[in-house]
Design a protein around this motif. Structure first.
Motif, PDB file in Angstrom:
ATOM      1  N   MET A   8       0.859  -1.181   0.000  1.00  0.00           N
ATOM      2  CA  MET A   8       0.000   0.000   0.000  1.00  0.00           C
ATOM      3  C   MET A   8       0.897   1.233   0.000  1.00  0.00           C
ATOM      4  N   SER A   9       0.564   2.229  -0.783  1.00  0.00           N
ATOM      5  CA  SER A   9       1.350   3.460  -0.849  1.00  0.00           C
ATOM      6  C   SER A   9       1.201   4.245   0.440  1.00  0.00           C
ATOM      7  N   ASP A  10       2.115   5.208   0.659  1.00  0.00           N
ATOM      8  CA  ASP A  10       2.012   6.063   1.840  1.00  0.00           C
ATOM      9  C   ASP A  10       0.695   6.821   1.841  1.00  0.00           C
ATOM     10  N   ALA A  11       0.283   7.310   0.655  1.00  0.00           N
ATOM     11  CA  ALA A  11      -0.991   8.043   0.556  1.00  0.00           C
ATOM     12  C   ALA A  11      -2.155   7.116   0.870  1.00  0.00           C
ATOM     13  N   GLY A  12      -2.100   5.893   0.375  1.00  0.00           N
ATOM     14  CA  GLY A  12      -3.158   4.927   0.649  1.00  0.00           C
ATOM     15  C   GLY A  12      -3.245   4.593   2.127  1.00  0.00           C
ATOM     16  N   ALA A  13      -2.086   4.419   2.766  1.00  0.00           N
ATOM     17  CA  ALA A  13      -2.063   4.131   4.201  1.00  0.00           C
ATOM     18  C   ALA A  13      -2.598   5.321   4.988  1.00  0.00           C
ATOM     19  N   ALA A  14      -2.234   6.528   4.579  1.00  0.00           N
ATOM     20  CA  ALA A  14      -2.710   7.736   5.256  1.00  0.00           C
ATOM     21  C   ALA A  14      -4.223   7.857   5.125  1.00  0.00           C
ATOM     22  N   ASN A  15      -4.754   7.554   3.941  1.00  0.00           N
ATOM     23  CA  ASN A  15      -6.193   7.634   3.743  1.00  0.00           C
ATOM     24  C   ASN A  15      -6.921   6.568   4.542  1.00  0.00           C
ATOM     25  N   THR A  16      -6.368   5.374   4.631  1.00  0.00           N
ATOM     26  CA  THR A  16      -6.983   4.325   5.437  1.00  0.00           C
ATOM     27  C   THR A  16      -6.996   4.739   6.901  1.00  0.00           C
ATOM     28  N   ALA A  17      -5.910   5.348   7.372  1.00  0.00           N
ATOM     29  CA  ALA A  17      -5.857   5.830   8.757  1.00  0.00           C
ATOM     30  C   ALA A  17      -6.898   6.923   8.974  1.00  0.00           C
ATOM     31  N   ALA A  18      -7.071   7.821   8.010  1.00  0.00           N
ATOM     32  CA  ALA A  18      -8.074   8.884   8.117  1.00  0.00           C
ATOM     33  C   ALA A  18      -9.478   8.293   8.201  1.00  0.00           C
ATOM     34  N   VAL A  19      -9.755   7.280   7.388  1.00  0.00           N
ATOM     35  CA  VAL A  19     -11.070   6.637   7.396  1.00  0.00           C
ATOM     36  C   VAL A  19     -11.308   5.956   8.738  1.00  0.00           C
ATOM     37  N   GLU A  20     -10.273   5.321   9.300  1.00  0.00           N
ATOM     38  CA  GLU A  20     -10.420   4.686  10.612  1.00  0.00           C
ATOM     39  C   GLU A  20     -10.760   5.727  11.674  1.00  0.00           C
ATOM     40  N   LYS A  21     -10.128   6.899  11.610  1.00  0.00           N
ATOM     41  CA  LYS A  21     -10.433   7.979  12.552  1.00  0.00           C
ATOM     42  C   LYS A  21     -11.869   8.474  12.379  1.00  0.00           C
ATOM     43  N   MET A  22     -12.380   8.372  11.157  1.00  0.00           N
ATOM     44  CA  MET A  22     -13.744   8.818  10.888  1.00  0.00           C
ATOM     45  C   MET A  22     -14.775   7.859  11.495  1.00  0.00           C
ATOM     46  N   GLY A  23     -14.358   6.642  11.820  1.00  0.00           N
ATOM     47  CA  GLY A  23     -15.227   5.710  12.512  1.00  0.00           C
ATOM     48  C   GLY A  23     -16.165   4.896  11.642  1.00  0.00           C
ATOM     49  N   PHE A  24     -16.005   4.949  10.329  1.00  0.00           N
ATOM     50  CA  PHE A  24     -16.871   4.151   9.466  1.00  0.00           C
ATOM     51  C   PHE A  24     -16.416   2.706   9.458  1.00  0.00           C
ATOM     52  N   LYS A  25     -17.379   1.804   9.231  1.00  0.00           N
ATOM     53  CA  LYS A  25     -17.078   0.375   9.254  1.00  0.00           C
ATOM     54  C   LYS A  25     -17.821  -0.336   8.125  1.00  0.00           C
ATOM     55  N   ASP A  26     -17.515  -1.597   7.963  1.00  0.00           N
ATOM     56  CA  ASP A  26     -18.153  -2.413   6.932  1.00  0.00           C
ATOM     57  C   ASP A  26     -19.673  -2.364   7.099  1.00  0.00           C
ATOM     58  N   GLY A  27     -20.366  -2.123   6.008  1.00  0.00           N
ATOM     59  CA  GLY A  27     -21.819  -2.090   6.017  1.00  0.00           C
ATOM     60  C   GLY A  27     -22.417  -0.697   6.172  1.00  0.00           C
ATOM     61  N   ASP A  28     -21.610   0.282   6.566  1.00  0.00           N
ATOM     62  CA  ASP A  28     -22.127   1.652   6.696  1.00  0.00           C
ATOM     63  C   ASP A  28     -22.458   2.231   5.325  1.00  0.00           C
ATOM     64  N   LEU A  29     -23.518   3.010   5.279  1.00  0.00           N
ATOM     65  CA  LEU A  29     -23.877   3.746   4.060  1.00  0.00           C
ATOM     66  C   LEU A  29     -23.474   5.200   4.241  1.00  0.00           C
ATOM     67  N   ILE A  30     -22.751   5.727   3.250  1.00  0.00           N
ATOM     68  CA  ILE A  30     -22.288   7.109   3.296  1.00  0.00           C
ATOM     69  C   ILE A  30     -22.787   7.827   2.052  1.00  0.00           C
ATOM     70  N   GLN A  31     -23.400   8.984   2.272  1.00  0.00           N
ATOM     71  CA  GLN A  31     -23.836   9.823   1.155  1.00  0.00           C
ATOM     72  C   GLN A  31     -22.813  10.935   0.978  1.00  0.00           C
ATOM     73  N   GLU A  32     -22.444  11.158  -0.262  1.00  0.00           N
ATOM     74  CA  GLU A  32     -21.460  12.187  -0.589  1.00  0.00           C
ATOM     75  C   GLU A  32     -22.170  13.391  -1.203  1.00  0.00           C
ATOM     76  N   LEU A  33     -21.903  14.566  -0.626  1.00  0.00           N
ATOM     77  CA  LEU A  33     -22.473  15.817  -1.118  1.00  0.00           C
ATOM     78  C   LEU A  33     -21.338  16.771  -1.475  1.00  0.00           C
ATOM     79  N   GLY A  34     -21.563  17.598  -2.474  1.00  0.00           N
ATOM     80  CA  GLY A  34     -20.566  18.594  -2.849  1.00  0.00           C
ATOM     81  C   GLY A  34     -19.411  18.069  -3.669  1.00  0.00           C
ATOM     82  N   TYR A  35     -19.601  16.916  -4.317  1.00  0.00           N
ATOM     83  CA  TYR A  35     -18.546  16.331  -5.148  1.00  0.00           C
ATOM     84  C   TYR A  35     -18.159  17.290  -6.266  1.00  0.00           C
ATOM     85  N   ASP A  36     -16.867  17.411  -6.511  1.00  0.00           N
ATOM     86  CA  ASP A  36     -16.338  18.180  -7.636  1.00  0.00           C
ATOM     87  C   ASP A  36     -14.995  17.572  -8.005  1.00  0.00           C
TER      88      ASP A  36
END
Length: 138
Positions: A1-29
Motif C-alpha cells: 500500500m502506498s504512503d498516501a493509501g495508508a494515510a487515507n486508510t488511517a483517516a477513514v479509521e479515525k472517521m469511525g466508518f465500518k463495513d456495512g455503513d452507508l455514506i452519502q457524498e455531497l458537494g462532489y467536484d
C-alpha cells in the motif's frame, strides 16, 4: 500500500466508518480527494451514495468550499437522509488552499443547523475533516 493509501486508510479509521455503513457524498467536484473516497468505499464495502439518493445513511461526506453558498442551509439539507446517531464529516480545503473555510465559520454555522462540532482531523494533503453530530435533545 502506498504512503498516501495508508494515510487515507488511517483517516477513514479515525472517521469511525465500518463495513456495512452507508455514506452519502455531497458537494462532489473535481478537486475532491479520490484516494480518501476509495478508502471509504473499501472500508464500508459499498459505493458512496450520490446527492440524489434518498436512502437513510449512517454518515454524510460533505465537501464544502468558501463561496459555495450558505453553509447553514447546506448542513440542514444534509440532515434529511442522516440516520439518528449518524455523523456529518464536513470536508473543507486546508488553510492556504483555494476555497479555505475558517474554523470560526464552521463553529458559527453548526449550532444554527442543530449540530455540534466534536473534532477536526487532517483527512488528506488538501482537506480537513470536521466531525459534526446532532445536538442532544434535552
Amino acid at each position: 500500500m502506498s504512503d498516501a493509501g495508508a494515510a487515507n486508510t488511517a483517516a477513514v479509521e479515525k472517521m469511525g466508518f465500518k463495513d456495512g455503513d452507508l455514506i452519502q457524498e455531497l458537494g462532489y467536484d473535481d478537486d475532491v480527494d479520490d484516494n480518501l473516497r476509495d478508502a471509504l468505499e473499501e472500508v464500508t464495502g459499498s459505493d458512496l451514495l450520490a446527492e440524489d439518493d434518498h436512502e437513510v445513511v449512517d454518515g454524510i461526506l460533505l465537501w464544502w468550499r468558501d463561496g459555495e453558498g450558505d453553509l447553514v442551509d447546506e448542513l440542514v439539507d444534509s440532515l434529511t437522509t442522516l440516520d439518528e446517531g449518524g455523523v456529518i464529516w464536513l470536508m473543507t480545503p486546508k488553510s492556504g488552499r483555494d476555497g479555505y473555510v475558517s474554523p470560526a465559520e464552521i463553529q458559527e454555522a453548526a449550532p444554527t443547523a442543530g449540530l455540534h462540532v466534536t473534532s477536526t482531523e487532517g483527512a488528506s494533503t488538501d482537506w480537513t475533516a470536521t466531525r459534526l453530530v446532532a445536538r442532544r435533545k434535552n
